[in-house]
Write a protein that holds these residues in place. Structure first.
Motif, PDB file in Angstrom:
ATOM      1  N   HIS A 145       7.031  -5.257  -2.924  1.00  0.00           N
ATOM      2  CA  HIS A 145       6.632  -4.439  -4.071  1.00  0.00           C
ATOM      3  C   HIS A 145       5.439  -5.022  -4.811  1.00  0.00           C
ATOM      4  CE1 HIS A 145       9.635  -1.572  -3.312  1.00  0.00           C
ATOM      5  NE2 HIS A 145      10.649  -2.393  -3.519  1.00  0.00           N
ATOM      6  N   ASN A 146       5.169  -6.320  -4.623  1.00  0.00           N
ATOM      7  CA  ASN A 146       3.963  -6.915  -5.198  1.00  0.00           C
ATOM      8  C   ASN A 146       2.760  -6.719  -4.298  1.00  0.00           C
ATOM      9  OD1 ASN A 146       4.230  -8.496  -7.788  1.00  0.00           O
ATOM     10  ND2 ASN A 146       6.072  -9.145  -6.694  1.00  0.00           N
ATOM     11  N   GLU A 147       3.019  -6.754  -2.989  1.00  0.00           N
ATOM     12  CA  GLU A 147       1.938  -6.715  -2.010  1.00  0.00           C
ATOM     13  C   GLU A 147       1.408  -5.292  -1.784  1.00  0.00           C
ATOM     14  OE1 GLU A 147       0.472  -9.226  -0.458  1.00  0.00           O
ATOM     15  OE2 GLU A 147      -0.515  -8.288   1.276  1.00  0.00           O
ATOM     16  N   ALA A 148       2.332  -4.338  -1.697  1.00  0.00           N
ATOM     17  CA  ALA A 148       1.941  -2.976  -1.324  1.00  0.00           C
ATOM     18  C   ALA A 148       0.851  -2.370  -2.234  1.00  0.00           C
ATOM     19  CB  ALA A 148       3.179  -2.084  -1.257  1.00  0.00           C
ATOM     20  N   PRO A 149       0.972  -2.494  -3.563  1.00  0.00           N
ATOM     21  CA  PRO A 149      -0.073  -1.895  -4.409  1.00  0.00           C
ATOM     22  C   PRO A 149      -1.479  -2.425  -4.123  1.00  0.00           C
ATOM     23  CG  PRO A 149       1.799  -2.571  -5.745  1.00  0.00           C
ATOM     24  CD  PRO A 149       2.036  -3.106  -4.375  1.00  0.00           C
ATOM     25  N   PHE A 150      -1.598  -3.745  -3.818  1.00  0.00           N
ATOM     26  CA  PHE A 150      -2.897  -4.324  -3.453  1.00  0.00           C
ATOM     27  C   PHE A 150      -3.457  -3.630  -2.232  1.00  0.00           C
ATOM     28  CE2 PHE A 150      -1.564  -8.496  -5.378  1.00  0.00           C
ATOM     29  CZ  PHE A 150      -2.617  -8.582  -6.269  1.00  0.00           C
ATOM     30  N   ARG A 151      -2.622  -3.543  -1.213  1.00  0.00           N
ATOM     31  CA  ARG A 151      -3.057  -2.954   0.053  1.00  0.00           C
ATOM     32  C   ARG A 151      -3.497  -1.508  -0.163  1.00  0.00           C
ATOM     33  NH1 ARG A 151      -0.265  -5.218   4.848  1.00  0.00           N
ATOM     34  NH2 ARG A 151      -0.037  -7.424   4.384  1.00  0.00           N
ATOM     35  N   LYS A 152      -2.709  -0.805  -0.979  1.00  0.00           N
ATOM     36  CA  LYS A 152      -2.987   0.604  -1.206  1.00  0.00           C
ATOM     37  C   LYS A 152      -4.329   0.753  -1.929  1.00  0.00           C
ATOM     38  CE  LYS A 152      -0.465   4.729  -2.331  1.00  0.00           C
ATOM     39  NZ  LYS A 152       0.793   5.301  -2.818  1.00  0.00           N
ATOM     40  N   ALA A 153      -4.533  -0.058  -2.963  1.00  0.00           N
ATOM     41  CA  ALA A 153      -5.757   0.045  -3.751  1.00  0.00           C
ATOM     42  C   ALA A 153      -6.988  -0.256  -2.896  1.00  0.00           C
ATOM     43  CB  ALA A 153      -5.688  -0.900  -4.939  1.00  0.00           C
ATOM     44  N   LEU A 154      -6.855  -1.214  -1.981  1.00  0.00           N
ATOM     45  CA  LEU A 154      -8.010  -1.610  -1.173  1.00  0.00           C
ATOM     46  C   LEU A 154      -8.058  -0.907   0.179  1.00  0.00           C
ATOM     47  CD1 LEU A 154      -7.897  -5.413  -2.007  1.00  0.00           C
ATOM     48  CD2 LEU A 154      -9.514  -3.729  -2.887  1.00  0.00           C
ATOM     49  N   LEU A 155      -7.154   0.054   0.353  1.00  0.00           N
ATOM     50  CA  LEU A 155      -7.110   0.837   1.585  1.00  0.00           C
ATOM     51  C   LEU A 155      -6.948  -0.040   2.830  1.00  0.00           C
ATOM     52  CD1 LEU A 155      -7.263   3.931   1.838  1.00  0.00           C
ATOM     53  CD2 LEU A 155      -9.604   3.676   2.660  1.00  0.00           C
ATOM     54  N   TYR A 156      -6.016  -0.986   2.749  1.00  0.00           N
ATOM     55  CA  TYR A 156      -5.706  -1.801   3.921  1.00  0.00           C
ATOM     56  C   TYR A 156      -4.446  -1.257   4.584  1.00  0.00           C
ATOM     57  CZ  TYR A 156      -9.127  -5.493   3.191  1.00  0.00           C
ATOM     58  OH  TYR A 156     -10.292  -6.184   3.112  1.00  0.00           O
ATOM     59  N   PRO A 157      -4.243  -1.550   5.876  1.00  0.00           N
ATOM     60  CA  PRO A 157      -3.004  -1.115   6.528  1.00  0.00           C
ATOM     61  C   PRO A 157      -1.795  -1.658   5.753  1.00  0.00           C
ATOM     62  CG  PRO A 157      -4.552  -1.973   8.144  1.00  0.00           C
ATOM     63  CD  PRO A 157      -5.127  -2.250   6.792  1.00  0.00           C
ATOM     64  N   PRO A 158      -0.696  -0.972   5.683  1.00  0.00           N
ATOM     65  CA  PRO A 158      -0.348   0.285   6.370  1.00  0.00           C
ATOM     66  C   PRO A 158      -0.850   1.541   5.665  1.00  0.00           C
ATOM     67  CG  PRO A 158       1.531  -0.525   5.122  1.00  0.00           C
ATOM     68  CD  PRO A 158       0.433  -1.517   4.912  1.00  0.00           C
ATOM     69  N   PHE A 159      -1.725   1.386   4.667  1.00  0.00           N
ATOM     70  CA  PHE A 159      -2.208   2.571   3.965  1.00  0.00           C
ATOM     71  C   PHE A 159      -3.493   3.120   4.576  1.00  0.00           C
ATOM     72  CE2 PHE A 159       0.351  -0.001   1.186  1.00  0.00           C
ATOM     73  CZ  PHE A 159       1.304   0.923   0.790  1.00  0.00           C
ATOM     74  N   SER A 160      -3.877   2.540   5.699  1.00  0.00           N
ATOM     75  CA  SER A 160      -5.037   3.052   6.414  1.00  0.00           C
ATOM     76  C   SER A 160      -4.911   2.621   7.859  1.00  0.00           C
ATOM     77  CB  SER A 160      -6.320   2.455   5.834  1.00  0.00           C
ATOM     78  OG  SER A 160      -6.405   1.079   6.151  1.00  0.00           O
ATOM     79  N   ARG A 161      -5.724   3.243   8.700  1.00  0.00           N
ATOM     80  CA  ARG A 161      -5.868   2.713  10.057  1.00  0.00           C
ATOM     81  C   ARG A 161      -7.165   1.930  10.088  1.00  0.00           C
ATOM     82  NH1 ARG A 161      -4.262   4.652  15.584  1.00  0.00           N
ATOM     83  NH2 ARG A 161      -2.736   3.109  14.961  1.00  0.00           N
ATOM     84  N   MET A 162      -7.112   0.747  10.690  1.00  0.00           N
ATOM     85  CA  MET A 162      -8.281  -0.095  10.710  1.00  0.00           C
ATOM     86  C   MET A 162      -8.701  -0.373  12.145  1.00  0.00           C
ATOM     87  SD  MET A 162      -8.606  -3.929   9.309  1.00  0.00           S
ATOM     88  CE  MET A 162      -8.583  -3.877   7.619  1.00  0.00           C
ATOM     89  N   ILE A 163      -9.994  -0.304  12.383  1.00  0.00           N
ATOM     90  CA  ILE A 163     -10.531  -0.672  13.699  1.00  0.00           C
ATOM     91  C   ILE A 163     -11.607  -1.727  13.480  1.00  0.00           C
ATOM     92  CG2 ILE A 163     -11.777   0.132  15.752  1.00  0.00           C
ATOM     93  CD1 ILE A 163     -10.429   2.769  15.529  1.00  0.00           C
ATOM     94  N   GLN A 164     -11.507  -2.800  14.242  1.00  0.00           N
ATOM     95  CA  GLN A 164     -12.482  -3.876  14.120  1.00  0.00           C
ATOM     96  C   GLN A 164     -13.414  -3.839  15.334  1.00  0.00           C
ATOM     97  OE1 GLN A 164     -10.901  -7.796  14.669  1.00  0.00           O
ATOM     98  NE2 GLN A 164     -12.377  -8.739  13.289  1.00  0.00           N
ATOM     99  N   LEU A 165     -14.709  -3.865  15.060  1.00  0.00           N
ATOM    100  CA  LEU A 165     -15.681  -3.945  16.148  1.00  0.00           C
ATOM    101  C   LEU A 165     -16.188  -5.376  16.167  1.00  0.00           C
ATOM    102  CD1 LEU A 165     -17.469  -0.641  15.173  1.00  0.00           C
ATOM    103  CD2 LEU A 165     -15.961  -0.957  17.123  1.00  0.00           C
ATOM    104  N   LYS A 166     -15.956  -6.081  17.265  1.00  0.00           N
ATOM    105  CA  LYS A 166     -16.353  -7.480  17.362  1.00  0.00           C
ATOM    106  C   LYS A 166     -17.565  -7.576  18.275  1.00  0.00           C
ATOM    107  CE  LYS A 166     -11.481  -8.737  17.317  1.00  0.00           C
ATOM    108  NZ  LYS A 166     -10.430  -9.593  17.789  1.00  0.00           N
ATOM    109  N   ILE A 167     -18.626  -8.135  17.756  1.00  0.00           N
ATOM    110  CA  ILE A 167     -19.846  -8.261  18.547  1.00  0.00           C
ATOM    111  C   ILE A 167     -20.113  -9.756  18.722  1.00  0.00           C
ATOM    112  CG2 ILE A 167     -22.299  -7.652  18.698  1.00  0.00           C
ATOM    113  CD1 ILE A 167     -20.396  -5.815  16.136  1.00  0.00           C
ATOM    114  N   SER A 168     -20.287 -10.202  19.948  1.00  0.00           N
ATOM    115  CA  SER A 168     -20.517 -11.627  20.149  1.00  0.00           C
ATOM    116  C   SER A 168     -21.479 -11.863  21.302  1.00  0.00           C
ATOM    117  CB  SER A 168     -19.194 -12.345  20.430  1.00  0.00           C
ATOM    118  OG  SER A 168     -18.700 -11.957  21.686  1.00  0.00           O
ATOM    119  N   GLY A 169     -22.095 -13.036  21.290  1.00  0.00           N
ATOM    120  CA  GLY A 169     -23.029 -13.391  22.353  1.00  0.00           C
ATOM    121  C   GLY A 169     -23.656 -14.736  22.057  1.00  0.00           C
TER     122      GLY A 169
END
Ligand SMILES: [Zn+2]
Ligand SMILES: [Zn+2]
Length: 646
Positions: free
Chosen positions: A529-553
């Motif tokens: 109950h402390n963590e969920a509001p943070f995630r929701k406000a910042l649109l982090y999972p589980p309140f969003s779907r996130m895709i990371q694009l990793k570029i390396s070389g």
């Protein structure tokens, strides 16, 4: 030539090192064509074969060491018959005594009944949230029993090898040889055998790490994911997948219940309970009715200017260890950082000793006389000079499990110590050996990393000491708090599982932090109950779907340019209206927190949206865009629902 029927082209599966293992078996025949002289040994052998009807040559050798030489003439004369049979390699080779199912507690009974009621209704996901020591495994076993009695199969996923051995033992004790085991440390031959056991329907239960979710069963009756919060369910290389999520998908495909169990559920799974996608099943008391261990916080700020061991093993902790040892119990000392000194610094120029190939500081491993990189494994001898100024005065700052171990040795010379971390368990079988020595009480103090926090059940551990609770709290990752809470609650749960009440001493620099407070109370809901509001406000999972694009070389400029191009295409595809920007956020391109691993520079872009469909579609069209076509020397990896954000 093929068209003219001159040759035939056919595809043949390439042989992969692993073969089916065969062994000689001796059968009774008793139709002698010729009578041969009967020595004592030959008589004994025939007796054994007659008694057993069929016995393996290995089995015979246990009674008669010279059996291999004896069987040939006996077979030729017609007294016995020799056949080749497939045998299955035994990954652990340890006989397990059968057990009898204990009487369930009222809570366990309720949970089992609840799932059984719905068993015929097909697919249904559950979250079994049971405090540490509440007997989740027994619940799994009852449900699995029920399913195999109905003629179906069961898949049981567990996080890691060291844990598999324990869960596997409990399942083997109950179900005998009806079990196949699948995990990454099996040899190819062992893995082939396990896989064939499943295909040939010789087993009905498979227990394994994440890849066991693909077990080739046809008629699945239940899927269990134990310790569902564990990050090892996510495969991070090659084919990227999360076995926990796939278990739910497979449950849906097979129309069967899926049980995700944990004492510290992931925020994601609990949100599924909140959204009524999962049904929650609760176990609130320990099987032995003992309360959860009492947790005392020790503020490390008190000792930060002190010197000697007090800063690492505070007087509060050392007093408890003493009394634990005096009572003949075992203590577990936890620090989630291995090595001796984790921050070697040059005394002359002040630079820290970094890996040649990665963007991190190297760790001193005294046992191996070298500095090591924990990302790529690169080592430098302990006598290395400062690469910056050439000075030979390198000061070993920071500390890991190896240093804690040596301090404990000095403080408690009478105690038997064992260290359990990635370094001490790298050899095959080492983990099991250490776990056995703990179980058989051949050690008094166990020092270790998160390997120890996972699910183990050692009744004589009465004290858990956490050297530094805040280590993972400030990592640049939105799940840092969740992982810290899970780790602290799990490791605390190792105390007091036997008849003596457990005690936990948790040393921390942040006793007022909500995560430390929730861990002290071992209250998952308070944390959630402390963590969920943070995630929701910042649109982090589980309140969003996130895709990371990793570029390396290996070329910084190329990586940076590719990352910039990708981000630009993404922004064009998304559109730049305020409404579109609100629906899909694009963060980056930025250099990753760890800028370089194994000589490869790393950049990343995060895309997130409350709508999975939107973000999936966006990344799909990105991948088809001409500007994003593969470039030489640069790699793009798309990680959906990423776990490793650094
Ligand atoms: Zn220097
Ligand atoms: Zn490195």
């Amino acid at each position: 030539m093929e068209k003219q029927d001159l040759i035939i082209v056919s595809a043949v599966l390439k042989k992969d090192g692993a073969k089916v293992k065969k062994e000689k078996f001796i059968l009774q025949k008793d139709e002698p064509k010729t009578i041969i002289r009967m020595s004592q040994k030959r008589k004994k052998l025939l007796c054994l074969v007659k008694e057993k009807k069929e016995i393996s040559l290995t089995g015979l050798k246990a009674h008669i060491p010279t059996a291999p030489a004896l069987i040939k003439p006996l077979a030729e004369a017609g007294y016995i018959q020799i056949v080749q049979r497939q045998v299955f390699r035994d990954p652990l080779g340890d006989p397990v005594e059968p057990d009898t199912p204990p009487t369930l507690t009222v809570e366990q009974e309720t949970v089992v009944k609840r799932v059984q009621e719905n068993l015929t209704r097909g697919f249904k996901p559950y979250l079994l949230s049971g405090i540490t020591g509440s007997g989740k495994t027994e619940v799994y076993m009852r449900l699995v029993q029920d399913v195999i009695e109905k003629g179906k199969s069961a898949i049981v996923l567990v996080p890691e090898i060291s844990l598999i051995s324990q869960t596997e033992r409990r399942f083997r004790a109950r179900f005998g040889e009806k079990i196949a085991v699948i995990h990454s440390s099996l040899t190819k031959g062992e893995l082939l055998d396990q896989w064939r056991k499943i295909v040939l329907k010789k087993v009905r239960i498979v227990i394994g790490a994440r890849s066991a979710v693909f077990a080739p069963f046809e008629n699945i009756g239940i899927i269990v994911v134990d310790e569902e919060h564990d990050t090892s369910y996510k495969q991070e290389t090659g084919l990227r997948y999360n076995a926990g999520d796939l278990a739910v998908v497979r449950g849906k495909m097979n129309d069967c219940p899926v049980i995700l169990g944990s004492a510290t559920p992931s925020v994601q799974s609990y949100q599924n309970v909140v959204m009524k996608r999962f049904e929650e099943l609760k176990l609130k008391t320990r099987v032995n009715r003992h309360p959860l261990p009492e947790i005392t916080l020790v503020d490390l700020k008190k000792y930060k200017d002190g010197w000697g061991h007090d800063r690492i093993i505070t007087p509060e902790l050392s007093k408890e260890i003493r009394s634990c040892l005096d009572n003949g119990n075992q203590a577990l000392i936890f620090l989630n950082r291995r090595g001796f000194a984790t921050f070697p610094v040059c005394r002359d120029c002040g630079k820290s000793l970094s890996c040649k190939y990665c963007d991190i500081t190297m760790t001193l491993h005294k046992g191996h006389n070298e500095y090591r990189c924990h990302l790529c494994g690169y080592g430098r001898p302990v006598t290395v000079k400062c690469p910056e100024c050439g000075s030979s005065k390198i000061k070993p700052l920071g500390f890991g499990t190896e240093k804690v171990e040596s301090m404990l040795k000095a403080l408690f010379p009478d105690a038997r110590l064992v260290r359990m971390d990635q370094d001490s368990t790298s050899r095959k079988g080492a983990t099991i050996k250490i776990l056995k020595s703990i179980r058989n009480r051949n050690v008094d103090i166990i020092v270790g990393t998160q390997m120890l926090a996972k699910g183990h059940d050692f009744p004589s551990i009465t004290l858990v000491g956490v050297i530094c609770a805040d280590l993972s709290l400030s990592l640049p990752d939105f799940r840092a708090g969740e992982r810290t809470f899970q780790l602290l609650a799990q490791v605390s749960g190792r105390a007091g599982r036997g008849d003596t009440k457990g005690k936990v001493i948790m040393q921390t620099y942040n006793p007022d932090h909500f995560i430390i407070e929730a861990a002290k109370k071992q209250d998952f809901l308070e944390f959630f109950h402390n963590e969920a509001p943070f995630r929701k406000a910042l649109l982090y999972p589980p309140f969003s779907r996130m895709i990371q694009l990793k570029i390396s070389g290996s070329s910084f400029a190329k990586v940076k340019a590719y990352a910039a191009d990708i981000a630009e295409v993404l922004k064009v595809l998304r559109g730049n209206e305020r409404k579109q920007k609100n629906m899909i956020q694009i963060l980056g391109p930025v250099e990753a927190s760890i800028q370089k691993i194994s000589s490869r520079f790393r950049w990343q872009i995060l895309v997130k949206s409350p709508s999975s469909a939107l973000v999936n579609r966006l990344v799909k069209s990105l991948m088809n865009h001409p500007k994003v076509t593969p470039r030489s020397g640069v790699r793009l990896i798309v990680d959906v629902d990423p776990y490793f954000l650094m």
